[in-house]
Design an enzyme around this catalytic site. Structure first.
Site, mmCIF file in Angstrom:
data_model
loop_
_atom_site.group_PDB
_atom_site.id
_atom_site.type_symbol
_atom_site.label_atom_id
_atom_site.label_comp_id
_atom_site.label_asym_id
_atom_site.label_seq_id
_atom_site.Cartn_x
_atom_site.Cartn_y
_atom_site.Cartn_z
ATOM 1 N N CYS A 32 48.009 15.794 19.284
ATOM 2 C CA CYS A 32 49.202 15.202 18.671
ATOM 3 C C CYS A 32 50.385 15.181 19.651
ATOM 4 O O CYS A 32 51.027 16.211 19.872
ATOM 5 C CB CYS A 32 49.533 16.020 17.424
ATOM 6 S SG CYS A 32 51.136 15.713 16.691
ATOM 7 N N CYS A 35 53.698 16.632 18.473
ATOM 8 C CA CYS A 35 53.630 18.099 18.358
ATOM 9 C C CYS A 35 54.049 18.758 19.675
ATOM 10 O O CYS A 35 54.753 19.767 19.676
ATOM 11 C CB CYS A 35 52.213 18.542 17.991
ATOM 12 S SG CYS A 35 51.637 17.959 16.387
#
Length: 114
Positions: A32, A35
């Site tokens: 991700c 993230c």
């Protein structure tokens, strides 16, 4: 900059639910990109909000039980826990100033001393 504590399905209750102060849990995954963008922001906020808010990370792919229990559907998801209960959630990365304002608002709503 603070090193963020990593929690797992096994340590979540002890590290988050039993905490004496509110805890922001960052649900993330290796794949991700947002993230990874928010991690340094969270480390800075961990320093700035030390004593008022603890910030921890949990890899949602490696620890699916906790994410499932709290219905985490998108990453990153940030959940604020107080007295063992989720009190606020944020989905997606955001700039430091915006996140700091939102977290300060949550802490003020909880009537916690500065």
């Amino acid at each position: 900059m603070a090193e963020l504590t990593v929690v797992t399905d096994e340590t979540f209750a002890r590290e988050v639910l039993a905490s004496d102060i509110p805890v922001l849990v960052d649900f993330w995954a290796q794949w991700c990109p947002p993230c990874h963008m928010i991690t340094p922001v969270l480390a800075q906020l961990a320093d700035e909000l030390a004593g008022r808010l603890r910030i921890v990370k949990i890899n949602n792919d490696q620890n699916p039980v906790t994410g499932r229990d709290y219905q985490v559907m998108s990453l990153p998801t940030l959940l604020v826990f107080h007295n063992g209960l989720p009190v606020r959630s944020f989905v997606g990365a955001r700039p430091k100033a915006k996140l700091l304002g939102e977290l300060t608002g949550v802490l003020d709503d909880l009537a916690l001393p500065a």
